[in-house]
Write a protein that holds these residues in place. Structure first.
Motif, PDB file in Angstrom:
ATOM      1  N   PRO A 130       0.836  -1.208   0.000  1.00 20.91           N
ATOM      2  CA  PRO A 130       0.000   0.000   0.000  1.00 20.91           C
ATOM      3  C   PRO A 130       0.871   1.259   0.000  1.00 20.91           C
ATOM      4  CG  PRO A 130      -0.432  -1.381   1.944  1.00 20.91           C
ATOM      5  CD  PRO A 130       0.726  -1.986   1.232  1.00 20.91           C
ATOM      6  N   PHE A 131       0.299   2.324  -0.510  1.00 22.38           N
ATOM      7  CA  PHE A 131       1.009   3.614  -0.571  1.00 22.38           C
ATOM      8  C   PHE A 131       0.015   4.686  -0.125  1.00 22.38           C
ATOM      9  CE2 PHE A 131       2.649   7.241  -3.235  1.00 22.38           C
ATOM     10  CZ  PHE A 131       3.880   7.349  -2.611  1.00 22.38           C
ATOM     11  N   PRO A 163      -1.272  10.840   0.635  1.00 26.05           N
ATOM     12  CA  PRO A 163      -0.368  11.999   0.614  1.00 26.05           C
ATOM     13  C   PRO A 163       1.051  11.664   0.170  1.00 26.05           C
ATOM     14  CG  PRO A 163      -1.415  11.729   2.779  1.00 26.05           C
ATOM     15  CD  PRO A 163      -1.667  10.476   2.021  1.00 26.05           C
TER      16      PRO A 163
HETATM   17  P1  XMP Z   1      -0.157   4.491   9.858  1.00 25.54           P
HETATM   18  O1  XMP Z   1       0.943   5.423   9.502  1.00 25.54           O
HETATM   19  O2  XMP Z   1      -1.376   5.180  10.369  1.00 25.54           O
HETATM   20  O3  XMP Z   1      -0.587   3.782   8.488  1.00 25.54           O
HETATM   21  O4  XMP Z   1       0.301   3.394  10.783  1.00 25.54           O
HETATM   22  C1  XMP Z   1      -1.437   2.679   8.364  1.00 25.54           C
HETATM   23  C2  XMP Z   1      -1.644   2.406   6.887  1.00 25.54           C
HETATM   24  O5  XMP Z   1      -2.401   3.459   6.297  1.00 25.54           O
HETATM   25  C3  XMP Z   1      -1.649   4.086   5.261  1.00 25.54           C
HETATM   26  N1  XMP Z   1      -1.917   5.531   5.327  1.00 25.54           N
HETATM   27  C4  XMP Z   1      -2.680   6.221   4.462  1.00 25.54           C
HETATM   28  N2  XMP Z   1      -3.343   5.826   3.358  1.00 25.54           N
HETATM   29  N3  XMP Z   1      -4.120   8.044   3.017  1.00 25.54           N
HETATM   30  C5  XMP Z   1      -4.037   6.753   2.622  1.00 25.54           C
HETATM   31  O6  XMP Z   1      -4.629   6.413   1.589  1.00 25.54           O
HETATM   32  C6  XMP Z   1      -3.493   8.517   4.118  1.00 25.54           C
HETATM   33  O7  XMP Z   1      -3.575   9.691   4.450  1.00 25.54           O
HETATM   34  C7  XMP Z   1      -2.739   7.544   4.870  1.00 25.54           C
HETATM   35  N4  XMP Z   1      -1.976   7.642   6.009  1.00 25.54           N
HETATM   36  C8  XMP Z   1      -1.494   6.391   6.263  1.00 25.54           C
HETATM   37  C9  XMP Z   1      -0.202   3.731   5.540  1.00 25.54           C
HETATM   38  O8  XMP Z   1       0.591   3.796   4.369  1.00 25.54           O
HETATM   39  C10 XMP Z   1      -0.346   2.332   6.098  1.00 25.54           C
HETATM   40  O9  XMP Z   1      -0.516   1.376   5.063  1.00 25.54           O
END
Ligand code: XMP
Length: 528
Positions: A405-406, A409
């Motif tokens: 996943p990506f 932002p």
């Molecule tokens: P975190 O950093 O919260 O990330 O542990 C958990 C998962 O979510 C993704 N992620 C995002 N995906 N928009 C997205 O579409 C966002 O703003 C966003 N922020 C985090 C992150 O890459 C990881 O897979």
């Protein structure tokens, strides 16, 4: 279909999950669902666990019509207490101790064929997972005990003549030995469900459903990112309605090295999707100047995305209208997955309002309300690994299907503080080296997500007898099943040394490389 009515347990969605793994069609709905509102008759009903006490005021209760359906019913934990409470409220009492963890179950198999069907093929004794405070104080009328455990004389009960069963333990969690077999015995042995739910079948049904919904003239708009979900959703639309699906890719300037070009190639050439690419990278990078705070950065990118997308959508709608392919665009595609909708399908208590989910930055709400577009979410009943399976069924190549996943932002949340063009270049190059080495070492599919980030503070180093002052690269790689918790990946030391060597030698402006070993929690997967 097996219908699971959810009383709010954290485990409920695992019931659906286990049944799907058995190729049995299953659906989860809130426990308050009115049976008269269903547009099909389930072959069996499962009442899930839940955090409430059945005898309390305001505790959730199932529509009594469930018991009039004449189909087998299985109550799990709270679900079993609900069955007993309906017979007589005195049947359920508060336990002296909460029981949480493993327990040894002894099935009382023997001369009752009715009981034996539930425990068919299982040993008489097995380890099961308990998680409850309340328990049965007495058997409901017409029932008998069919299994006992260390702490519970009513670990499993069954009606003497009707196909109604109750389990105090949770067969849906993997800690319960033979739990899946037990669910199979209920769904296949007792409810007589066919095990014919496959991805190819799902695909055929979904294509038919989309064609029916959109009609022979309708056109659909959707945003794609190159990620698995939006790509699979887009390919599915392409299969269903061909060029009446219009995909838009926004280059926000914070995608990875050559990513925009690669996504364009994949979607247009490999998948034949009708795609428009909008290069808004300059607007995004200009707007990010001077923004240091992570939330401000995220807000700006989310807001800008909507502006750019809406402006383009208007142009595409005009083109679509003139294209002669059909009527004007009436639908908006979104790659929402099952874990996102579980939020809104789960029962949250009698007074809680149900949250509506929105995906990328609130986009559809404005699009759908303002312009009257109807939402299409073809992946809303699938888990991530099922989306990958669907992608394969659609002929999408393996590398794309297995992409990490990506975040929306992009690398803006992988550059700590202010985003500048120089830092974007450094993050891209370092990330490219890290991911290429991961692929070369055959580790990509063992890792859930990996990237290189830029720390804007700089450190002193020495290169070729000269003092250098450069940025610090933070490498991050995690394994996780649900992205809610995660562990840092355990790389061989030589691997990290190789990546470090390449990055400091090949990426101008970097003089140190670190590996982030923080788990989640307390860390998050992204740095900002
Ligand atoms: P975190 O950093 O919260 O990330 O542990 C958990 C998962 O979510 C993704 N992620 C995002 N995906 N928009 C997205 O579409 C966002 O703003 C966003 N922020 C985090 C992150 O890459 C990881 O897979």
């Amino acid at each position: 279909t097996i219908l699971t009515l959810d009383f709010g347990s954290q485990y409920t969605h695992l019931i659906t999950r286990r049944l799907r793994e058995l190729n049995i069609l299953s659906e989860m709905l809130p426990c308050t669902t009115k049976i008269a509102d269903l547009d099909y008759k389930p072959k069996g009903v499962i009442l899930s666990g839940g955090p409430y006490s059945v005898y309390e005021d305001g505790a959730p209760h199932v529509d009594p019509a469930v018991f009039e359906l004449g189909v087998p019913i299985l109550g799990i934990c709270y679900g079993m207490q609900e069955i007993a409470w309906r017979a007589s409220p005195e049947n359920v009492i508060a336990g002296v101790h909460r029981e949480y963890g493993h327990s040894n179950l002894k099935a009382l198999k023997g001369d009752d064929a009715h009981v034996d069907r539930l425990f068919d093929g299982l040993e008489d004794s097995m380890r099961v997972w308990m998680s409850h405070g309340d328990k049965l104080g007495a058997l409901p009328e017409g029932f008998h005990t069919v299994a006992v455990s260390d702490n519970s004389e009513y670990a499993a009960i069954a009606h003497k003549t009707k196909p109604i069963y109750g389990l105090q333990f949770h067969p849906e969690v993997t800690h319960s030995q033979n739990g899946t077999q037990l669910l199979k015995n209920f769904a296949v042995g007792i409810c007589e469900c066919a095990q014919n739910w496959t991805m190819a079948r799902f695909l055929d049904q979904e294509i038919a459903r989309i064609r029916d919904l959109v009609g022979p003239e309708g056109q659909v708009l959707g945003a794609v990112s190159g990620g698995v979900d939006s790509t699979v959703a887009a390919k599915l639309m392409k299969e269903a309605i061909g060029d009446r699906f219009w995909a838009v890719l926004v280059n926000n300037g914070v995608m990875r090295l050559d990513e925009c070009e690669q996504v364009e190639r994949d979607l247009k050439q490999h998948l034949g999707i009708n795609l428009t690419v909008i290069d808004a990278s300059k607007d995004f990078l200009d707007g990010l100047k001077g923004l240091h705070d992570p939330e401000q950065k995220r807000k700006f990118i989310g807001g800008k995305f909507i502006d750019v997308f809406e402006a383009e959508a208007a142009k595409i709608e005009e083109a679509a209208e003139k294209s002669g392919k059909g009527t004007k665009i009436g639908f908006f595609l979104q790659g929402t997955l099952y874990p996102d909708v579980i939020e809104s399908l789960s029962f949250k208590g009698p007074s809680a309002t149900i949250k509506t989910h929105h995906n990328v930055g609130g986009l559809p709400e404005r699009m759908t309300n303002g312009q009257g577009l109807q939402l299409i979410e073809p992946l809303r009943s699938l888990y991530k690994d099922e989306v990958r399976e669907l992608g394969r069924t659609l002929g999408i190549h393996e590398e794309l299907v297995m992409r990490h996943p990506f975040p929306g932002p992009g690398i803006a949340v992988r550059i700590l503080g202010e985003v500048t063009e120089e830092k974007v270049r450094i993050a891209r190059q370092a990330d490219h080296i890290f991911i290429s080495e991961i692929r070369k070492a055959g580790l990509y599919d063992q890792i859930s997500q990996a990237y290189a980030a830029v720390d804007p503070s700089r450190a002193v180093g020495v290169m070729g007898d000269k003092r250098v002052y450069g940025y610090i690269i933070i490498l991050r790689a995690v394994t996780t099943t649900d992205f809610m918790t995660a562990e840092a990946f355990n790389f061989p030391w030589e691997f990290l040394q190789r990546v470090m060597n390449r990055i400091v030698n090949e990426v101008n402006g970097v003089c140190r490389v670190t590996y982030d070993i923080t788990s989640k929690p307390p860390g998050t997967i992204e740095l900002e």
